[in-house]
Design a protein around this motif. Structure first.
Motif, PDB file in Angstrom:
ATOM      1  N   TYR A   1      22.767  17.268  -1.296  1.00 48.65           N
ATOM      2  CA  TYR A   1      23.889  17.856  -0.580  1.00 48.65           C
ATOM      3  C   TYR A   1      24.128  19.269  -1.113  1.00 48.65           C
ATOM      4  O   TYR A   1      24.388  19.446  -2.307  1.00 48.65           O
ATOM      5  CB  TYR A   1      25.112  16.975  -0.840  1.00 48.65           C
ATOM      6  CG  TYR A   1      26.355  17.307  -0.056  1.00 48.65           C
ATOM      7  CD1 TYR A   1      26.780  16.466   0.965  1.00 48.65           C
ATOM      8  CD2 TYR A   1      27.120  18.433  -0.350  1.00 48.65           C
ATOM      9  CE1 TYR A   1      27.936  16.738   1.678  1.00 48.65           C
ATOM     10  CE2 TYR A   1      28.264  18.724   0.371  1.00 48.65           C
ATOM     11  CZ  TYR A   1      28.671  17.873   1.375  1.00 48.65           C
ATOM     12  OH  TYR A   1      29.813  18.145   2.086  1.00 48.65           O
ATOM     13  N   ALA A   2      23.993  20.270  -0.255  1.00 51.10           N
ATOM     14  CA  ALA A   2      24.200  21.649  -0.709  1.00 51.10           C
ATOM     15  C   ALA A   2      25.611  22.108  -0.372  1.00 51.10           C
ATOM     16  O   ALA A   2      26.121  21.811   0.709  1.00 51.10           O
ATOM     17  CB  ALA A   2      23.199  22.582  -0.025  1.00 51.10           C
ATOM     18  N   THR A   3      26.245  22.795  -1.297  1.00 49.81           N
ATOM     19  CA  THR A   3      27.583  23.318  -1.034  1.00 49.81           C
ATOM     20  C   THR A   3      27.812  24.591  -1.829  1.00 49.81           C
ATOM     21  O   THR A   3      27.151  24.832  -2.845  1.00 49.81           O
ATOM     22  CB  THR A   3      28.684  22.283  -1.367  1.00 49.81           C
ATOM     23  OG1 THR A   3      29.952  22.840  -1.106  1.00 49.81           O
ATOM     24  CG2 THR A   3      28.602  21.845  -2.813  1.00 49.81           C
ATOM     25  N   THR A   4      28.746  25.407  -1.351  1.00 46.11           N
ATOM     26  CA  THR A   4      29.121  26.598  -2.113  1.00 46.11           C
ATOM     27  C   THR A   4      30.382  26.335  -2.922  1.00 46.11           C
ATOM     28  O   THR A   4      30.793  27.170  -3.720  1.00 46.11           O
ATOM     29  CB  THR A   4      29.413  27.789  -1.172  1.00 46.11           C
ATOM     30  OG1 THR A   4      30.458  27.402  -0.273  1.00 46.11           O
ATOM     31  CG2 THR A   4      28.192  28.177  -0.367  1.00 46.11           C
ATOM     32  N   GLU A   5      31.010  25.181  -2.693  1.00 47.01           N
ATOM     33  CA  GLU A   5      32.330  24.961  -3.284  1.00 47.01           C
ATOM     34  C   GLU A   5      32.321  24.007  -4.478  1.00 47.01           C
ATOM     35  O   GLU A   5      32.008  22.832  -4.341  1.00 47.01           O
ATOM     36  CB  GLU A   5      33.277  24.422  -2.209  1.00 47.01           C
ATOM     37  CG  GLU A   5      33.559  25.464  -1.154  1.00 47.01           C
ATOM     38  CD  GLU A   5      34.432  24.916  -0.039  1.00 47.01           C
ATOM     39  OE1 GLU A   5      35.310  24.086  -0.341  1.00 47.01           O
ATOM     40  OE2 GLU A   5      34.214  25.315   1.106  1.00 47.01           O
ATOM     41  N   PRO A   6      32.686  24.530  -5.657  1.00 47.63           N
ATOM     42  CA  PRO A   6      32.737  23.697  -6.857  1.00 47.63           C
ATOM     43  C   PRO A   6      33.615  22.458  -6.678  1.00 47.63           C
ATOM     44  O   PRO A   6      33.265  21.370  -7.128  1.00 47.63           O
ATOM     45  CB  PRO A   6      33.345  24.626  -7.907  1.00 47.63           C
ATOM     46  CG  PRO A   6      33.005  25.992  -7.448  1.00 47.63           C
ATOM     47  CD  PRO A   6      33.031  25.929  -5.952  1.00 47.63           C
ATOM     48  N   THR A   7      34.751  22.640  -5.995  1.00 47.96           N
ATOM     49  CA  THR A   7      35.665  21.508  -5.814  1.00 47.96           C
ATOM     50  C   THR A   7      34.981  20.392  -5.029  1.00 47.96           C
ATOM     51  O   THR A   7      35.164  19.217  -5.323  1.00 47.96           O
ATOM     52  CB  THR A   7      36.921  21.968  -5.049  1.00 47.96           C
ATOM     53  OG1 THR A   7      37.281  23.245  -5.524  1.00 47.96           O
ATOM     54  CG2 THR A   7      38.046  21.003  -5.230  1.00 47.96           C
TER      55      THR A   7
END
Lengths: 365, 295, 359
Positions: free
Chosen positions: A187-193
């Motif tokens: 799962y790729a995301t830019t958001e640390p949260t």
């Protein structure tokens, strides 16, 4: 299981991916965390076999997959954009991978209905995707990936185009659904949260390199270097320049911060301390806290919390405080830091001291 | 972008390679071969060196044909490009008008070249053609078989009628890809209609216009069928373009050597102009996109 | 700069709306005070963008009037309203330099060159793009492009209001923090009336002095971030704001106590006996659910605990209804935890609307 060994990808002399080695277990949730252009999508394309690496190997269950075409690999992918067959009904969209695989009549129906039920799409099976909301369109795309029963499921920022509350809902369901299927889930995301909420394991990406890979919460608490710490911090990590001599650190205004036993062993010189916004306090948190002068840039209030953006010793910091603290712009205030929350980085950005923050926190409880 | 290494891929492209070899490479080589030799029929060849080229480049006939061709190409570009942009701007963006307009625009493109020529040849005739008869009845002395100006006008109008649609369709494709927010922002910024065209629509059409200009230049520079059918290159040599001249030389006079040399020069001229157009248009108004992957 | 009044505004995209369901925007009466920072918050399809387009003049409302400083602008064109707008995807004039982009709105209005130059330089300094003034706008990053969009609004001295339509959608998380704080700073400095449309609660709450929460074409609540957090007027607001949202538990009211199954929790204000409610619920934020040892509070079944770094989210249930609690860093979770509700933060809802004192 999917394994990447020293994988690199160079395009026109530019390194898009540099020497990435990862081992992703079956039934595991793996988050690729990094800003735009850090290489998340490229890495996923390499995992899927849509691109060939310039160096290194991709192994699936111990078998070398380098050079094997995508169609022969067992892969499902979900994109940020809602990609469905526009002329087919939701039912046929979900059924499409089964039809390709040549699954027979009753079996198709059973699997489609099961996936639709899991993704809460049962009432919409007869509609075409364009008559659905964004959330439902993405659910259809996910159901299609689910029904494929692929060994490797890749999701490239799947929730980025969805409303906040819809995201919350899907983020909750996705890991559960896919961990049951036993697939390697990426799962790729830019958001640390988002990474923290998903849990599982996280690889932080920076300029095409994996800076760290491990249990999500562990990477968050014990980053090996300043890059990882910064990538994995939202609001941004606060940094403080320190000079060590003898058993203590000094800030640029001469404030003394005593070093811990571990830190005392470090050679004298320049260091950087990193600490997270919820460890910057407006009120003295305890005996050991150190007071520093700051000027407020702006305060943001969310109702439950306040973000106070401030400048302290030429560093731009953010303080995250519970409750409402509406501090005026340009106000001079005292802020407090506790050295026990510090991660100490050397000149090259490596973490040289970090007191397993979790343990210290648990002790004070 | 690199793809999976797969040797089977070569088998897939092999037919195309063979086809290209037979249709382009081998004929071109044959032409090169002929261009440096003299032949007297019955397969006798003598080395001629660059004689044909020298002769060609100093021949007035060639200069005239080249000049006519250039004037023709630049004239139709000067008409078709602005006209095409103008029509594309007027076309509706949504609703039932879209398919109607698109079909109307596509119609001239569906007519074969020689039929286009025949249509205009008949249309312009003084005795039975609607256009010719109508113009003459208005007192305009129009006869494309006798008057070079009339012949030129006919050939140009015919090309504009035939090919402006292509420019329209290309520009239209560029225009519909512009997000509504751009127009909204321009209204908020108080931009005039001209400014909207200059700073929003034109930049978005830039890449398709480049293709449009290239295609129209190459096509018009190689034009043969339509003027041949309408005027046969006349009256006199007034509409004898390079291609018509070439065919006269190669087929009519069977001067294979000079014709081959002319073909090569012709080919190089088109290549040169296309490259110049491409380079100029690519450098006008846009910086190279260094930030690939953004947006 | 201006005060904006929306007076009985309704809008339907259908030519002849008959039933209330035909309206994308049901009746809205709102006032945006001069110099205020407002956010329109809601999920997609709630009517927030329709409302924004009505203010900017891209849409003319089916009914009602729009007033800038008391003067009707309902019939005025977008250009004549002197507003600025920042869109979801950056809109810049690609072929122009950064400088020319900023000068564009002024030149269109025939402002003298010297004044344009002085204004543009001032704005370039403010949005921190001085070093890139001569660059073509095309190659810039998304956040720089958004700053140019904003700059085109700031550069004009006659701007009545600046409207934002989800401007941070394409911005990286780290950059969002920087842009948000710059925006807030600009607002303090210039005092423009700003209206910000978003589905992201963090953006709405941090940006605005007052947040307008919309749902199904209607305004559900207007309030400060604090009000929306502590006293959501409707259970939807409680759910929509906060992450996780407010816990809502069906209950029966018995004087000043709410009975949830076999258990009771104290309330600050009880139900008005004159009003009949079909459905009563207790609402409490996960932040205000404290954990106690067994026997101290209401029995709680723990389903999962998520560690999200600076706190942990306990996902549990009580009497078969989901109940979340946020456990701060440094606090431990007891063996068999029970839930303690802070009475001051426990809200009572009758038919989904908040029961307030004296109501």
């Amino acid at each position: 299981m999917l394994e990447l060994r020293g994988v690199s990808k160079t395009v026109g002399g530019m390194d898009h991916i540099r020497d990435v080695s990862l081992r992703l277990e079956s039934g595991s949730l793996n988050v690729l965390l990094g800003p735009t252009l850090s290489g998340k999508t490229t890495l996923m394309r390499l995992m899927a076999g849509l691109d060939t690496s310039t160096a290194g190997q991709v192994l699936a269950n111990g078998q070398d997959m380098t050079g094997v075409s995508v169609r022969k690999r067992d892969v499902a992918m979900v994109y940020q954009q809602f990609i469905n067959y526009p002329t087919l009904t939701v039912y046929e969209n979900i059924a499409s991978p089964l039809r390709v695989a040549g699954v027979k009549g009753a079996d198709v129906d059973k699997q489609v209905r099961k996936a639709a039920d899991l993704m809460k799409l049962t009432p919409y099976l007869d509609r075409t995707p364009l008559n659905l909301s964004g959330g439902q369109q993405q659910r259809t795309a996910i159901a299609r990936a689910l029904v494929k029963g692929a060994h490797l499921v890749l999701m490239d920022e799947p929730l980025a185009n969805l409303d906040y509350k819809l995201r919350e809902e899907l983020r909750d369901e996705l890991p559960k659904i896919f961990s049951e299927s036993g697939a390697v889930f990426v799962y790729a995301t830019t958001e640390p949260t988002e990474a923290l909420l998903l849990g599982g394991r996280t690889a932080t990406l920076h300029e095409g390199q994996v800076s760290q890979f491990g249990d999500t919460i562990d990477v968050y608490r014990n980053p090996q270097d300043i890059i990882t710490a910064q990538t994995f911090s939202d609001p941004p990590l606060n940094l403080l320049g320190l000079t060590k001599s003898g058993g203590e650190f000094r800030t640029s205004n001469g404030t003394v911060i005593p070093a811990s036993e571990e830190e005392k062993r470090l050679p004298d010189g320049h260091y950087k301390a990193g600490f997270r916004p919820h460890h910057l306090y407006l009120n003295r948190p305890g005996e050991d806290a150190v007071c520093l002068p700051a000027v407020v840039d702006v305060s943001e209030i969310t109702g439950s919390e306040s973000f106070i953006h401030l400048t302290c010793l030429n560093h731009r910091w953010v303080a995250l405080e519970h409750g409402i603290h509406n501090v005026g712009v340009d106000a001079m205030i005292d802020v407090y830091v506790d050295a026990r929350n510090f991660m100490i980085f050397d000149d090259e950005g490596r973490t040289v001291a970090s007191l397993m923050k979790a343990s210290h926190i648990a002790e004070t409880a | 972008m690199e793809k999976t290494v797969n040797n089977k891929a070569w088998f897939m492209v092999l037919p195309v390679l063979v086809l290209v070899a037979f249709t382009a490479v081998i004929p071109l080589m044959t032409v090169v071969n002929y261009a440096f030799q003299d032949s007297f029929g019955n397969n006798q060849f003598f080395w001629a060196g660059i004689e044909w080229f020298q002769e060609l480049l100093s021949s007035e006939r060639f200069h005239d044909a080249l000049g006519r061709n250039l004037i023709f190409s630049f004239t139709i570009l000067a008409i078709e490009i602005p006209l095409g942009i103008g029509i594309a701007l007027c076309m509706p963006k949504k609703g039932w008008g879209v398919p109607v307009c698109l079909v109307l625009m596509a119609l001239p493109l569906l007519v074969p070249w020689n039929v286009v020529g025949t249509i205009w040849q008949v249309f312009g005739r003084v005795d039975i053609g609607l256009l010719g008869y109508f113009l003459n009845s208005l007192g305009i002395n129009y006869n494309y078989t006798q008057d070079p100006v009339a012949a030129w006008a006919t050939v140009i109008v015919m090309d504009v009628w035939h090919w402006t649609s292509l420019v329209v369709l290309l520009c239209y494709a560029g225009l519909v890809s512009i997000p509504e927010a751009y127009y909204q922002a321009a209204r908020i910024d108080g931009a005039s209609r001209w400014a909207v065209f200059r700073y929003i629509q034109l930049p978005k059409m830039h890449s398709v216009l480049l293709i449009g200009v290239l295609l129209r230049f190459m096509d018009s520079f190689m034009i043969y069928t339509e003027p041949f059918v309408v005027t046969g290159g006349g009256p006199g040599n007034s509409t004898t373009f390079l291609s018509i001249d070439l065919v006269k030389m190669a087929i009519g006079q069977f001067d294979l050597g000079p014709a081959a040399a002319m073909s090569l020069v012709y080919f190089l001229i088109i290549l040169l102009f296309s490259w110049v157009f491409y380079t100029i248009m690519n450098n006008v108004g846009t910086e190279k996109k260094h930030y690939a992957g953004e947006e | 700069m201006a005060r904006i009044d929306l007076d009985h505004i309704r809008h339907s995209y259908l030519p002849n709306p008959a039933s209330p369901g035909d309206y994308a925007l049901k009746e809205v009466n709102l006032t945006f005070e001069d110099g205020g920072a407002y956010a329109l918050l809601g999920s997609s399809g709630c009517g927030k963008t329709t409302l924004l387009n009505i203010i900017s003049g891209l849409l003319t409302p089916s009914e009602g009037e729009l007033l800038f400083d008391g003067k009707s602008v309902t019939e005025l064109s977008t250009e004549a309203r002197n507003i600025a707008q920042v869109f979801q995807f950056p809109v810049v004039y690609d072929t122009m330099s950064v400088y020319d982009n900023l000068a564009f709105p002024l030149r269109n209005r025939g402002v003298p060159a010297a004044e344009v130059d002085q204004k543009v330089h001032e704005i370039l300094r403010i949005i921190d793009l001085e070093s890139k003034a001569k660059r073509k706008a095309q190659g810039l990053t998304a956040d720089e492009k958004q700053k140019i969009s904003l700059g085109r609004g700031l550069v004009r001295s006659d701007t009545n209001a600046i409207l934002f339509d989800e401007p941070l959608t394409v911005i990286d998380p780290h950059m969002k923090w920087v842009l948000r704080s710059q925006l807030k700073h600009l607002h303090k400095q210039f005092g423009f009336t700003m209206v910000y449309v978003t589905h992201d609660q963090t953006e709405a709450l941090t940006f605005a002095d007052k947040v307008v929460v919309m749902y199904g074409g209607e305004v559900v609540q207007i309030g400060t971030p604090d009000e929306l957090f502590r006293k959501p007027q409707h259970t939807f607001v409680g759910y929509f704001i906060g992450s996780p949202g407010m816990n809502v538990l069906p209950c029966e009211v018995d004087g000043s106590m709410a009975r949830i199954g076999e258990h009771s929790v104290p309330l600050v204000c009880g139900l008005n006996p004159k009003k009949v409610a079909r459905k009563t619920e207790v609402g409490i934020r996960p932040e205000f659910v404290k954990l106690g040892a067994a026997g101290e509070g209401l029995p709680l079944k723990v389903n999962a605990v998520e560690d999200i770094g600076r706190c942990r989210i306990l996902r549990g249930e009580m009497e078969g209804v989901a109940l979340n609690a946020i456990v701060g860093e440094g606090l431990s979770i007891p063996e068999n935890p029970t839930a303690l509700f802070d009475p001051a933060q426990t809200n009572l809802y009758a038919d989904s609307w908040l029961v307030s004192e004296g109501a």
